[in-house]
Every structure is written in C-alpha cells, then in structure tokens.
Design a protein around this motif. Structure first.
Motif, PDB file in Angstrom:
ATOM      1  N   TYR A  74     -24.097 -86.421  24.425  1.00  0.00           N
ATOM      2  CA  TYR A  74     -23.263 -85.314  24.885  1.00  0.00           C
ATOM      3  C   TYR A  74     -23.197 -84.201  23.849  1.00  0.00           C
ATOM      4  CZ  TYR A  74     -19.223 -86.653  21.998  1.00  0.00           C
ATOM      5  OH  TYR A  74     -18.373 -86.922  20.946  1.00  0.00           O
ATOM      6  N   LYS A  75     -23.272 -84.554  22.579  1.00  0.00           N
ATOM      7  CA  LYS A  75     -23.272 -83.524  21.543  1.00  0.00           C
ATOM      8  C   LYS A  75     -24.612 -82.791  21.493  1.00  0.00           C
ATOM      9  CE  LYS A  75     -19.639 -85.204  18.461  1.00  0.00           C
ATOM     10  NZ  LYS A  75     -19.273 -85.570  17.070  1.00  0.00           N
ATOM     11  N   ARG A  76     -25.705 -83.483  21.828  1.00  0.00           N
ATOM     12  CA  ARG A  76     -27.005 -82.810  21.904  1.00  0.00           C
ATOM     13  C   ARG A  76     -26.987 -81.795  23.052  1.00  0.00           C
ATOM     14  NH1 ARG A  76     -31.633 -87.190  20.043  1.00  0.00           N
ATOM     15  NH2 ARG A  76     -30.244 -88.488  18.799  1.00  0.00           N
ATOM     16  N   ALA A  77     -26.364 -82.180  24.166  1.00  0.00           N
ATOM     17  CA  ALA A  77     -26.242 -81.247  25.286  1.00  0.00           C
ATOM     18  C   ALA A  77     -25.407 -80.034  24.888  1.00  0.00           C
ATOM     19  CB  ALA A  77     -25.633 -81.945  26.488  1.00  0.00           C
ATOM     20  N   HIS A  78     -24.310 -80.269  24.194  1.00  0.00           N
ATOM     21  CA  HIS A  78     -23.466 -79.163  23.736  1.00  0.00           C
ATOM     22  C   HIS A  78     -24.210 -78.271  22.744  1.00  0.00           C
ATOM     23  CE1 HIS A  78     -19.442 -81.380  24.753  1.00  0.00           C
ATOM     24  NE2 HIS A  78     -20.128 -81.019  25.816  1.00  0.00           N
ATOM     25  N   ALA A  79     -25.126 -78.858  21.975  1.00  0.00           N
ATOM     26  CA  ALA A  79     -25.887 -78.085  20.987  1.00  0.00           C
ATOM     27  C   ALA A  79     -26.979 -77.238  21.626  1.00  0.00           C
ATOM     28  CB  ALA A  79     -26.500 -79.023  19.952  1.00  0.00           C
ATOM     29  N   GLY A  80     -27.314 -77.535  22.907  1.00  0.00           N
ATOM     30  CA  GLY A  80     -28.293 -76.700  23.588  1.00  0.00           C
ATOM     31  C   GLY A  80     -29.495 -77.406  24.175  1.00  0.00           C
ATOM     32  N   LEU A  81     -29.443 -78.738  24.299  1.00  0.00           N
ATOM     33  CA  LEU A  81     -30.517 -79.486  24.948  1.00  0.00           C
ATOM     34  C   LEU A  81     -30.146 -79.723  26.410  1.00  0.00           C
ATOM     35  CD1 LEU A  81     -31.258 -81.981  22.079  1.00  0.00           C
ATOM     36  CD2 LEU A  81     -33.050 -80.763  23.292  1.00  0.00           C
ATOM     37  N   GLY A  82     -30.921 -79.144  27.312  1.00  0.00           N
ATOM     38  CA  GLY A  82     -30.688 -79.340  28.740  1.00  0.00           C
ATOM     39  C   GLY A  82     -31.758 -80.233  29.329  1.00  0.00           C
ATOM     40  N   TRP A  83     -31.355 -81.227  30.123  1.00  0.00           N
ATOM     41  CA  TRP A  83     -32.282 -82.255  30.603  1.00  0.00           C
ATOM     42  C   TRP A  83     -32.205 -82.353  32.114  1.00  0.00           C
ATOM     43  CZ3 TRP A  83     -30.842 -88.052  30.731  1.00  0.00           C
ATOM     44  CH2 TRP A  83     -31.950 -88.832  31.086  1.00  0.00           C
ATOM     45  N   VAL A  84     -33.370 -82.320  32.771  1.00  0.00           N
ATOM     46  CA  VAL A  84     -33.461 -82.544  34.207  1.00  0.00           C
ATOM     47  C   VAL A  84     -34.266 -83.817  34.427  1.00  0.00           C
ATOM     48  CG1 VAL A  84     -34.161 -81.588  36.438  1.00  0.00           C
ATOM     49  CG2 VAL A  84     -33.410 -80.053  34.596  1.00  0.00           C
ATOM     50  N   PRO A  85     -33.599 -84.958  34.620  1.00  0.00           N
ATOM     51  CA  PRO A  85     -34.317 -86.230  34.764  1.00  0.00           C
ATOM     52  C   PRO A  85     -34.988 -86.353  36.123  1.00  0.00           C
ATOM     53  CG  PRO A  85     -31.971 -86.578  35.080  1.00  0.00           C
ATOM     54  CD  PRO A  85     -32.137 -85.130  34.690  1.00  0.00           C
ATOM     55  N   GLN A  86     -35.949 -87.266  36.220  1.00  0.00           N
ATOM     56  CA  GLN A  86     -36.627 -87.518  37.487  1.00  0.00           C
ATOM     57  C   GLN A  86     -35.661 -87.901  38.586  1.00  0.00           C
ATOM     58  OE1 GLN A  86     -39.728 -90.262  35.644  1.00  0.00           O
ATOM     59  NE2 GLN A  86     -40.881 -89.475  37.373  1.00  0.00           N
ATOM     60  N   GLU A  87     -34.617 -88.641  38.243  1.00  0.00           N
ATOM     61  CA  GLU A  87     -33.724 -89.209  39.255  1.00  0.00           C
ATOM     62  C   GLU A  87     -32.798 -88.185  39.886  1.00  0.00           C
ATOM     63  OE1 GLU A  87     -34.019 -90.232  36.145  1.00  0.00           O
ATOM     64  OE2 GLU A  87     -35.111 -92.119  36.340  1.00  0.00           O
ATOM     65  N   ARG A  88     -32.658 -87.004  39.264  1.00  0.00           N
ATOM     66  CA  ARG A  88     -31.860 -85.877  39.751  1.00  0.00           C
ATOM     67  C   ARG A  88     -30.355 -86.112  39.646  1.00  0.00           C
ATOM     68  NH1 ARG A  88     -35.821 -85.358  44.932  1.00  0.00           N
ATOM     69  NH2 ARG A  88     -37.644 -84.595  43.805  1.00  0.00           N
ATOM     70  N   MET A  89     -29.899 -87.323  39.912  1.00  0.00           N
ATOM     71  CA  MET A  89     -28.501 -87.707  39.657  1.00  0.00           C
ATOM     72  C   MET A  89     -27.503 -86.804  40.381  1.00  0.00           C
ATOM     73  SD  MET A  89     -28.619 -88.782  35.610  1.00  0.00           S
ATOM     74  CE  MET A  89     -29.751 -90.055  35.035  1.00  0.00           C
ATOM     75  N   MET A  90     -27.583 -86.797  41.707  1.00  0.00           N
ATOM     76  CA  MET A  90     -26.611 -86.078  42.520  1.00  0.00           C
ATOM     77  C   MET A  90     -25.345 -86.919  42.697  1.00  0.00           C
ATOM     78  SD  MET A  90     -28.107 -83.197  43.311  1.00  0.00           S
ATOM     79  CE  MET A  90     -28.748 -83.237  41.634  1.00  0.00           C
ATOM     80  N   TYR A  91     -24.205 -86.260  42.726  1.00  0.00           N
ATOM     81  CA  TYR A  91     -22.921 -86.953  42.908  1.00  0.00           C
ATOM     82  C   TYR A  91     -22.432 -86.719  44.335  1.00  0.00           C
ATOM     83  CZ  TYR A  91     -23.173 -87.235  37.860  1.00  0.00           C
ATOM     84  OH  TYR A  91     -23.590 -87.492  36.576  1.00  0.00           O
ATOM     85  N   PRO A  92     -22.312 -87.782  45.137  1.00  0.00           N
ATOM     86  CA  PRO A  92     -21.935 -87.616  46.552  1.00  0.00           C
ATOM     87  C   PRO A  92     -20.538 -87.040  46.751  1.00  0.00           C
ATOM     88  CG  PRO A  92     -21.954 -89.945  45.938  1.00  0.00           C
ATOM     89  CD  PRO A  92     -22.569 -89.203  44.802  1.00  0.00           C
ATOM     90  N   SER A  93     -19.684 -87.119  45.737  1.00  0.00           N
ATOM     91  CA  SER A  93     -18.305 -86.621  45.870  1.00  0.00           C
ATOM     92  C   SER A  93     -18.168 -85.154  45.474  1.00  0.00           C
ATOM     93  CB  SER A  93     -17.360 -87.464  45.018  1.00  0.00           C
ATOM     94  OG  SER A  93     -17.712 -87.379  43.648  1.00  0.00           O
TER      95      SER A  93
END
Length: 234
Positions: A74-93
């Motif tokens: 989560y700190k890597r994401a905050h530092a500026g690493l954005g990741w789009v995984p194969q699974e896409r990870m949609m949230y049904p809610s």
C-alpha cells in the motif's frame, strides 16, 4: 530524465521457490517498457515483485533512489506505483464511479479526465463492477489505477481475451499515456508486436532471467529474432 526505478541483481519468488534470478533493469521518468516472453517465464512475477507481493531472495529495488525492498504494497501504491492485474478485481458492491472515487488521489487524473478517455465508463457509471463486459472491466481496471495518479503504471496482459474493437480502444489509451511523457509504463503482453508498437524499450524473459534488452523499434523490425525469443507469430 531522472531515474525512477532500478532493479539490481534481483532474485525473487514465492516462499523458498525462486522464480526470478539476476534481474537488473532501470527506468527513467517517462520511459515505457514492453516485458515479453513465453507463458510462465516470470513476467507477472516481476510485476508483483515490484508491488512487494513476492519474497525477495537477493538484490535491491530502488524507487527514486530509495530502497523499497521492505516497503509494504500500500505504501508503494501511495509512492506512485499503479498496478492493473490480470484478474481486474472488480467489487460487486461498488458502482463504476465508486470504484474510481474510492482510490482517488490528488493529481492530473480525475473523473472528468477518465470519462473523457473512457466514455463507456461514463455511460455505465451507475452500474456495478460485475455488471460490465470483460472489455469494460479492463477499462475500469486501468481507469482505477490512473485515479491514484501513479508515476509508473504496470499493465499485466491488458488485451487478454478482448474483442478486437476493444483492443484498438485500449491501444489508443495506452499510446496516449506513453506519448504524454508524464508517466512511465510497463506492459506485459503476449501480443509481442502490439506491445513493441506502444513502447520505447523492450526486455525479454526466459526461465526467470533477462535474455534480451533493446529498444522496442529495433526488436519489432527483426522478425526472426523476435519470433525466436518469444515464439509468438502475431
């Protein structure tokens, strides 16, 4: 331009299993990289290693000159690493718009700009994530990563299983991100020629090691070498 990311002799894997060995590469601000190779050679493992989701067995990972080997995801994401995984990870809610706003961070990318490049998402903004088609889910996955305003965007097989018309639309978006120059991009893609046409640099992996590094244009022009390295005819 200044160095954004550097890997020096990185070995990593899952538990005691080593998947990547001796990986060294560097990206400057605004660089784009095609990460190529046959199935199972470690391409996705390299991306998740950058996100801190594997075990680092050796070497170093630097982000803007700072060692991030022990920095949580989560700190890597905050530092500026954005990741789009194969699974896409949609949230049904969550609706489409909620998928975007829940992760939003200040910067150039906001809802207005996302809806400008992905008009389909604007049309479907009140739909739940799991009500979208596969292509629309991929658009949403990329848009969600952009909403954190990353300095480096990691795209893992963004064209996989999509209709040609959707592939063309996503290619247009990725080409825009690359040409803009304000964001670095790493693309993992089985369609080697497609990935090379979108990027400046290329790396080919085999059995967890880098077996080729060059600029994308020269590898794209050398059909024999490309086919030998990745065994992909299209």
């Amino acid at each position: 331009m200044s160095e954004l990311l550097a890997l020096d002799n990185v070995s990593a894997g899952y538990g005691e299993s080593v998947v990547l060995e001796g990986i060294s590469l560097a990206l400057n601000e605004g660089d784009s990289l095609a990460l190529l190779g046959r199935n199972g050679v470690g391409k996705t493992s390299l991306l998740v290693t950058l996100m801190g989701l594997t075990r680092l067995h050796g070497g170093s990972i630097r982000w803007r000159g700072q060692d991030i080997a022990r920095v949580p995801t989560y700190k890597r994401a905050h530092a500026g690493l954005g990741w789009v995984p194969q699974e896409r990870m949609m949230y049904p809610s969550l609706t489409v718009e909620e998928h975007l706003t829940v992760v939003a961070r200040p910067g150039e990318w906001n809802l207005q700009k996302i809806y400008e490049i992905f008009p389909r998402l604007k049309e479907r903004r009140a739909n739940m994530g799991n009500q979208l088609s596969g292509g629309e889910q991929q658009m949403l996955a990329i848009a969600r990563a952009l909403m954190i305003n990353p300095s480096l965007l990691l795209l893992d097989e963004p064209m996989e299983g999509l209709a040609p018309i959707i592939v063309q639309e996503l290619m247009r978006v990725i080409a825009r991100l690359v040409s803009h120059g304000g964001m670095s991009v790493i693309v993992v893609e089985q369609h080697a020629r497609l990935a090379l046409s979108l990027t400046q640099k290329a790396i080919v992996l085999d059995r967890g090691r880098i077996v080729h590094q060059s600029d994308s244009a020269s590898l794209l022009q050398d059909k024999e070498k490309l086919d030998r390295l990745v065994a992909v005819a299209a």
